[in-house]
Design a protein around this motif. Structure first.
Motif, PDB file in Angstrom:
ATOM      1  N   ALA A 199       0.830  -1.208   0.000  1.00 53.81           N
ATOM      2  CA  ALA A 199       0.000   0.000   0.000  1.00 53.81           C
ATOM      3  C   ALA A 199       0.858   1.249   0.000  1.00 53.81           C
ATOM      4  O   ALA A 199       0.534   2.254  -0.662  1.00 53.81           O
ATOM      5  CB  ALA A 199      -0.924  -0.011   1.216  1.00 53.81           C
ATOM      6  N   ARG A 200       1.975   1.195   0.704  1.00 51.05           N
ATOM      7  CA  ARG A 200       2.866   2.353   0.774  1.00 51.05           C
ATOM      8  C   ARG A 200       3.439   2.682  -0.600  1.00 51.05           C
ATOM      9  O   ARG A 200       3.447   3.845  -1.017  1.00 51.05           O
ATOM     10  CB  ARG A 200       3.993   2.063   1.758  1.00 51.05           C
ATOM     11  N   THR A 201       3.916   1.648  -1.297  1.00 54.30           N
ATOM     12  CA  THR A 201       4.495   1.860  -2.622  1.00 54.30           C
ATOM     13  C   THR A 201       3.455   2.401  -3.594  1.00 54.30           C
ATOM     14  O   THR A 201       3.719   3.353  -4.343  1.00 54.30           O
ATOM     15  CB  THR A 201       5.073   0.543  -3.159  1.00 54.30           C
ATOM     16  N   LEU A 202       2.267   1.819  -3.586  1.00 51.95           N
ATOM     17  CA  LEU A 202       1.212   2.253  -4.501  1.00 51.95           C
ATOM     18  C   LEU A 202       0.770   3.678  -4.199  1.00 51.95           C
ATOM     19  O   LEU A 202       0.523   4.466  -5.126  1.00 51.95           O
ATOM     20  CB  LEU A 202       0.022   1.295  -4.417  1.00 51.95           C
ATOM     21  N   LEU A 203       0.680   4.023  -2.920  1.00 49.84           N
ATOM     22  CA  LEU A 203       0.253   5.373  -2.550  1.00 49.84           C
ATOM     23  C   LEU A 203       1.279   6.415  -2.983  1.00 49.84           C
ATOM     24  O   LEU A 203       0.924   7.435  -3.601  1.00 49.84           O
ATOM     25  CB  LEU A 203       0.026   5.455  -1.036  1.00 49.84           C
ATOM     26  N   LEU A 204       2.546   6.169  -2.656  1.00 49.28           N
ATOM     27  CA  LEU A 204       3.581   7.134  -3.033  1.00 49.28           C
ATOM     28  C   LEU A 204       3.705   7.242  -4.550  1.00 49.28           C
ATOM     29  O   LEU A 204       3.913   8.334  -5.094  1.00 49.28           O
ATOM     30  CB  LEU A 204       4.922   6.724  -2.425  1.00 49.28           C
ATOM     31  N   GLY A 205       3.566   6.106  -5.245  1.00 42.81           N
ATOM     32  CA  GLY A 205       3.600   6.145  -6.697  1.00 42.81           C
ATOM     33  C   GLY A 205       2.463   6.969  -7.271  1.00 42.81           C
ATOM     34  O   GLY A 205       2.650   7.723  -8.234  1.00 42.81           O
ATOM     35  N   ALA A 206       1.276   6.834  -6.684  1.00 37.80           N
ATOM     36  CA  ALA A 206       0.126   7.607  -7.150  1.00 37.80           C
ATOM     37  C   ALA A 206       0.335   9.099  -6.925  1.00 37.80           C
ATOM     38  O   ALA A 206      -0.033   9.929  -7.772  1.00 37.80           O
ATOM     39  CB  ALA A 206      -1.137   7.128  -6.438  1.00 37.80           C
ATOM     40  N   VAL A 207       0.935   9.452  -5.788  1.00 41.46           N
ATOM     41  CA  VAL A 207       1.201  10.865  -5.512  1.00 41.46           C
ATOM     42  C   VAL A 207       2.209  11.420  -6.526  1.00 41.46           C
ATOM     43  O   VAL A 207       2.055  12.543  -7.017  1.00 41.46           O
ATOM     44  CB  VAL A 207       1.724  11.046  -4.072  1.00 41.46           C
ATOM     45  N   ALA A 208       3.234  10.631  -6.864  1.00 42.85           N
ATOM     46  CA  ALA A 208       4.220  11.081  -7.848  1.00 42.85           C
ATOM     47  C   ALA A 208       3.562  11.316  -9.204  1.00 42.85           C
ATOM     48  O   ALA A 208       3.843  12.314  -9.881  1.00 42.85           O
ATOM     49  CB  ALA A 208       5.349  10.047  -7.970  1.00 42.85           C
ATOM     50  N   VAL A 209       2.671  10.398  -9.608  1.00 42.52           N
ATOM     51  CA  VAL A 209       1.958  10.569 -10.876  1.00 42.52           C
ATOM     52  C   VAL A 209       1.068  11.803 -10.832  1.00 42.52           C
ATOM     53  O   VAL A 209       0.960  12.564 -11.806  1.00 42.52           O
ATOM     54  CB  VAL A 209       1.132   9.306 -11.202  1.00 42.52           C
TER      55      VAL A 209
END
Length: 490
Positions: free
Chosen positions: A237-247
């Motif tokens: 969840a952490r990786t997906l959340l941070l990735g979404a914020v970067a996008v």
């Protein structure tokens, strides 16, 4: 960068122009030298300062991310305040940051100093090409100047790899940064004396600071997310959340460019299929080359047991071959066969080199398992990069030439930082999954990284074949006078 305000020399004499070129090359040499010199010293830095395997990538990424994220803003500010001021200030910042790197005693201090180096590198690099083109407006002389500039890139790779090993072995890793001090100080003084002041458009014209903040934050968060996947996993969840914020930050940057009065990037340039395709191909190519440069050095030192100096000598054929090809054979090949064909051949050679590296065993031999891969990668980059550079600039309007050059420099850094982060995370994750850290488990991780790098370059090969069509496959596209000089990734 775009803009008509460019520095002129105090004297129109030919000797003064070539003296100025030497100064520009010296500043460029420092940034290229620093990008390569650190690679061989990585194990020593990790041992001395206590970096984790995944965290060690930040010694490179902390430099690359502000460097790539700030290139466009630095170029725009050079137009506003004057390119001589930007170039000289960048040299000063880079030199001071090198001192901080050399005396760093903790991972945090070294990463912070490397980030400041990235800022100085962006300030210097963003304006060099525009200054060079202004100094040499004639096509033949400009070609000679660009050849010298390209050779500087190759020399930086050679000196960086060799000096990194020599200085680390003879003194300590601290000196790979302190070596920049005499070069930087002499360059700052010489630039201030030789280059005449140019009058910029003035800060009142404005620059898109918000856009620069958005794109830099997106890049930094994206790479951080990739680096942390070795610890948290790709699907957490952490990786997906941070990735979404970067996008989301990248999307906000794009929206900002549509609305800003003075955008960093005029989005209409992406209507060019050739420009867009060339930049996408470069991201894939440079990602693969960073796997070779960074993971290859770790393989030689941590698996085969090479010393720092031996590692530097082992990589010496790469920049020598790349520099030789860039200054000679690549232009002749492009003239005869066209840039698209030469680029495709170069990408195939890079894929073959990475695939060969991916098969290197834990008890590999240099002559059979390392040198052939290095030569394939060097030939591929040496002929492919100039062809790709010409293609990237071939459709640029005169008013967009600076922007196209800035984008090409930026995607080069983006490809390196994202590729490095992803591949080091994959390698560290594979080694951790196998249990105890041994030569065999480390090698398994490195083999995965090399194989993945090869697949990334295959994607670039497919993109080049699909997007760079026959209309651009003509010799003139690769030898435009306004094309940026290729920079060695080695």
């Amino acid at each position: 960068m775009s803009g008509s305000n460019t520095p002129t020399l105090k004297s129109p004499a030919d000797r003064s122009r070539w003296t100025a070129l030497i100064i520009l090359c010296a500043g460029t040499l420092m940034t290229i030298l620093d990008g390569n010199i650190v690679t061989v010293a990585m194990p020593a830095i990790q041992s001395d300062l206590g970096f984790s395997p995944a965290g060690l990538a930040w010694v490179v990424n902390a430099y690359l991310i502000p460097f790539g994220g700030l290139l466009l803003l630095a170029g725009r500010l050079g137009d506003l305040i004057g390119r001589k001021r930007m170039f000289t200030a960048g040299l000063a910042v880079f030199t001071l940051a090198s001192l901080f790197c050399g005396v760093a005693t903790t991972p945090a201090l070294l990463i912070a100093a490397r980030a400041l180096q990235g800022v100085g590198g962006a300030m210097t690099t963003a304006v060099v090409l525009g200054m060079l083109v202004a100094l040499f407006p004639e096509g033949r002389e400009r070609a000679k100047a660009i050849a010298v500039f390209s050779a500087t890139g190759a020399a930086g790779g050679a000196l960086g790899t060799f000096l990194g090993g020599a200085l680390t072995s003879a003194l300590s890793w601290h000196w790979i940064f302190l070596i920049n001090l005499p070069i930087g100080l002499v360059s700052v003084v010489a630039a201030w004396r030789v280059l005449a002041a140019d009058r910029g458009a003035g800060l009142g014209k404005g620059a898109d600071y918000l856009g620069a903040a958005l794109v830099t934050a997106a890049l930094m968060l994206g790479v951080y997310t990739l680096v942390q996947t070795a610890e948290h996993g790709w699907s957490s969840a952490r990786t997906l959340l941070l990735g979404a914020v970067a996008v989301a930050l990248l999307a906000a940057f794009t929206l900002r460019q549509r609305r800003a009065a003075e955008p960093l990037v005029r989005l209409r340039v992406f209507r060019s299929r050739t420009l867009t395709g060339a930049n996408l191909v470069q991201i894939a190519m440079i990602a693969g080359m960073y796997a070779f440069q960074y993971i290859g050095a770790l393989y030689l030192q941590q698996v085969l047991g090479y010393e720092s100096l031996t590692t530097g000598l082992a990589f010496l054929p790469a920049p020598l071959v790349i520099g030789t090809l860039m200054l000679g054979l690549s232009t002749r090949l492009t003239t005869r066969f066209g840039p698209r064909t030469v680029l495709l051949g170069g990408l195939v050679s890079i894929v073959a080199g990475l695939a060969l590296f991916g098969r290197a065993p834990a008890d590999g031999a240099y002559a059979t398992d390392v040198l052939p891969a290095i030569l394939l990668l060097s030939v591929g980059f040496g002929i492919g990069m100039p062809a790709l550079t010409g293609l990237a600039m071939s459709d640029a309007r005169p008013e967009d030439a600076g922007l196209a050059s800035g984008l090409f420099n930026t995607t080069q850094v983006v490809g390196g930082s994202f590729g490095l982060a992803a591949l080091t995370s994959l390698a560290a994750g594979r080694t951790a999954d196998l249990g105890a850290t041994t030569r065999e488990t480390l090698n398994s991780g490195y083999q995965l990284a090399f194989g993945t790098g090869a697949l990334i370059v295959v994607v670039g090969l497919v993109l080049a074949a699909a997007l760079l069509r026959s209309r651009t496959d003509r010799p003139s596209a690769a030898v435009r006078d306004d094309a940026p000089a290729p920079v060695s990734a080695s």
